[in-house]
Design a protein around this motif. Structure first.
Motif, mmCIF file in Angstrom:
data_model
loop_
_atom_site.group_PDB
_atom_site.id
_atom_site.type_symbol
_atom_site.label_atom_id
_atom_site.label_comp_id
_atom_site.label_asym_id
_atom_site.label_seq_id
_atom_site.Cartn_x
_atom_site.Cartn_y
_atom_site.Cartn_z
ATOM 1 N N SER A 198 0.798 -1.232 0.000
ATOM 2 C CA SER A 198 0.000 0.000 0.000
ATOM 3 C C SER A 198 0.834 1.287 0.000
ATOM 4 O O SER A 198 0.594 2.178 -0.817
ATOM 5 N N PRO A 199 1.852 1.427 0.892
ATOM 6 C CA PRO A 199 2.638 2.674 0.854
ATOM 7 C C PRO A 199 3.435 2.840 -0.437
ATOM 8 O O PRO A 199 3.680 3.959 -0.882
ATOM 9 N N ILE A 200 3.814 1.730 -1.064
ATOM 10 C CA ILE A 200 4.528 1.804 -2.348
ATOM 11 C C ILE A 200 3.589 2.348 -3.416
ATOM 12 O O ILE A 200 3.958 3.217 -4.210
ATOM 13 N N LEU A 201 2.362 1.859 -3.423
ATOM 14 C CA LEU A 201 1.383 2.366 -4.394
ATOM 15 C C LEU A 201 1.080 3.834 -4.132
ATOM 16 O O LEU A 201 0.906 4.608 -5.084
ATOM 17 N N ASP A 202 1.035 4.245 -2.861
ATOM 18 C CA ASP A 202 0.819 5.659 -2.549
ATOM 19 C C ASP A 202 1.949 6.513 -3.110
ATOM 20 O O ASP A 202 1.717 7.596 -3.653
ATOM 21 N N GLN A 203 3.193 6.028 -3.012
ATOM 22 C CA GLN A 203 4.341 6.764 -3.573
ATOM 23 C C GLN A 203 4.214 6.891 -5.086
ATOM 24 O O GLN A 203 4.417 7.963 -5.651
ATOM 25 N N ILE A 204 3.880 5.784 -5.741
ATOM 26 C CA ILE A 204 3.726 5.807 -7.202
ATOM 27 C C ILE A 204 2.572 6.736 -7.583
ATOM 28 O O ILE A 204 2.672 7.498 -8.549
ATOM 29 N N ALA A 205 1.490 6.711 -6.809
ATOM 30 C CA ALA A 205 0.347 7.593 -7.073
ATOM 31 C C ALA A 205 0.781 9.054 -7.012
ATOM 32 O O ALA A 205 0.380 9.870 -7.845
ATOM 33 N N THR A 206 1.593 9.391 -6.012
ATOM 34 C CA THR A 206 2.062 10.771 -5.855
ATOM 35 C C THR A 206 2.988 11.168 -6.998
ATOM 36 O O THR A 206 2.856 12.245 -7.576
ATOM 37 N N GLU A 207 3.928 10.290 -7.335
ATOM 38 C CA GLU A 207 4.958 10.617 -8.320
ATOM 39 C C GLU A 207 4.420 10.636 -9.751
ATOM 40 O O GLU A 207 5.001 11.285 -10.615
ATOM 41 N N HIS A 208 3.346 9.918 -10.010
ATOM 42 C CA HIS A 208 2.864 9.777 -11.395
ATOM 43 C C HIS A 208 1.384 10.138 -11.526
ATOM 44 O O HIS A 208 0.696 9.627 -12.415
ATOM 45 N N SER A 209 0.898 11.036 -10.673
ATOM 46 C CA SER A 209 -0.532 11.361 -10.662
ATOM 47 C C SER A 209 -1.011 11.965 -11.978
ATOM 48 O O SER A 209 -2.187 11.911 -12.298
ATOM 49 N N ASP A 210 -0.090 12.522 -12.759
ATOM 50 C CA ASP A 210 -0.487 13.100 -14.045
ATOM 51 C C ASP A 210 -0.794 12.023 -15.085
ATOM 52 O O ASP A 210 -1.522 12.261 -16.041
ATOM 53 N N LYS A 211 -0.249 10.803 -14.901
ATOM 54 C CA LYS A 211 -0.412 9.759 -15.911
ATOM 55 C C LYS A 211 -1.276 8.590 -15.468
ATOM 56 O O LYS A 211 -1.884 7.924 -16.289
ATOM 57 N N LEU A 212 -1.261 8.320 -14.142
ATOM 58 C CA LEU A 212 -1.903 7.104 -13.648
ATOM 59 C C LEU A 212 -2.664 7.410 -12.369
ATOM 60 O O LEU A 212 -2.110 7.987 -11.446
ATOM 61 N N ASP A 213 -3.941 7.033 -12.330
ATOM 62 C CA ASP A 213 -4.711 7.098 -11.091
ATOM 63 C C ASP A 213 -4.576 5.745 -10.387
ATOM 64 O O ASP A 213 -4.590 4.702 -11.049
ATOM 65 N N ILE A 214 -4.462 5.771 -9.067
ATOM 66 C CA ILE A 214 -4.401 4.529 -8.302
ATOM 67 C C ILE A 214 -5.526 4.549 -7.277
ATOM 68 O O ILE A 214 -5.675 5.518 -6.533
ATOM 69 N N VAL A 215 -6.326 3.495 -7.299
ATOM 70 C CA VAL A 215 -7.448 3.381 -6.368
ATOM 71 C C VAL A 215 -7.378 2.024 -5.681
ATOM 72 O O VAL A 215 -6.747 1.093 -6.178
ATOM 73 N N LYS A 216 -8.052 1.919 -4.527
ATOM 74 C CA LYS A 216 -8.062 0.682 -3.744
ATOM 75 C C LYS A 216 -9.485 0.143 -3.676
ATOM 76 O O LYS A 216 -10.421 0.906 -3.501
ATOM 77 N N LEU A 217 -9.601 -1.167 -3.821
ATOM 78 C CA LEU A 217 -10.906 -1.804 -3.731
ATOM 79 C C LEU A 217 -10.822 -2.940 -2.711
ATOM 80 O O LEU A 217 -10.070 -3.891 -2.903
ATOM 81 N N ASN A 218 -11.571 -2.801 -1.626
ATOM 82 C CA ASN A 218 -11.601 -3.822 -0.585
ATOM 83 C C ASN A 218 -12.451 -4.997 -1.075
ATOM 84 O O ASN A 218 -13.649 -4.845 -1.308
ATOM 85 N N VAL A 219 -11.810 -6.162 -1.244
ATOM 86 C CA VAL A 219 -12.526 -7.312 -1.822
ATOM 87 C C VAL A 219 -13.584 -7.869 -0.871
ATOM 88 O O VAL A 219 -14.573 -8.450 -1.321
ATOM 89 N N ASP A 220 -13.380 -7.700 0.440
ATOM 90 C CA ASP A 220 -14.380 -8.180 1.397
ATOM 91 C C ASP A 220 -15.650 -7.341 1.343
ATOM 92 O O ASP A 220 -16.752 -7.844 1.538
ATOM 93 N N GLU A 221 -15.490 -6.047 1.076
ATOM 94 C CA GLU A 221 -16.640 -5.141 1.027
ATOM 95 C C GLU A 221 -17.273 -5.089 -0.363
ATOM 96 O O GLU A 221 -18.395 -4.607 -0.513
ATOM 97 N N ASN A 222 -16.563 -5.563 -1.382
ATOM 98 C CA ASN A 222 -17.046 -5.497 -2.766
ATOM 99 C C ASN A 222 -16.847 -6.840 -3.466
ATOM 100 O O ASN A 222 -16.135 -6.939 -4.470
#
Length: 107
Positions: free
Chosen positions: A38-62
């Motif tokens: 999760s923190p790695i994806l948050d870093q990538i989300a911050t560094e590349h927000s202009d090109k890639l959106d990153i979202v989380k989907l809880n499989v237990d809730e969905n």
């Protein structure tokens, strides 16, 4: 910037109708490797927000979306572009490896 949560209610608008590529992190509270990546994806989300959106989907809730996209092991990350899955990454990986896996979307 942290990856925002999506649900079955917001998935179509946030992911399938997004003009950018979107990485969906399929995860669950009880999953240790999910918490590790999760923190790695948050870093990538911050560094590349202009090109890639990153979202989380809880499989237990969905569970419907987890079933639809055949999530059998987590963490599982799927990149969507134009409403279609164009890349699947399974398992927690170090940031350099994840960036290699995502190079065509963040490069």
């Amino acid at each position: 910037m942290t990856a925002r949560a999506v649900s079955e209610a917001t998935f179509e608008q946030e992911v399938l109708q997004n003009e950018k590529a979107v990485l969906v992190d399929f995860w669950a509270e009880w999953c240790g490797p999910c918490r590790a990546v999760s923190p790695i994806l948050d870093q990538i989300a911050t560094e590349h927000s202009d090109k890639l959106d990153i979202v989380k989907l809880n499989v237990d809730e969905n569970p419907g979306l987890a079933m639809k996209y055949q999530i059998t092991a987590i963490p599982a990350m799927k990149v969507f572009k134009g409403g279609e899955v164009v890349r699947t990454v399974i398992g927690a990986k170090p940031k350099p490896i994840l960036e290699q896996d995502l190079a065509e979307f963040i490069g």
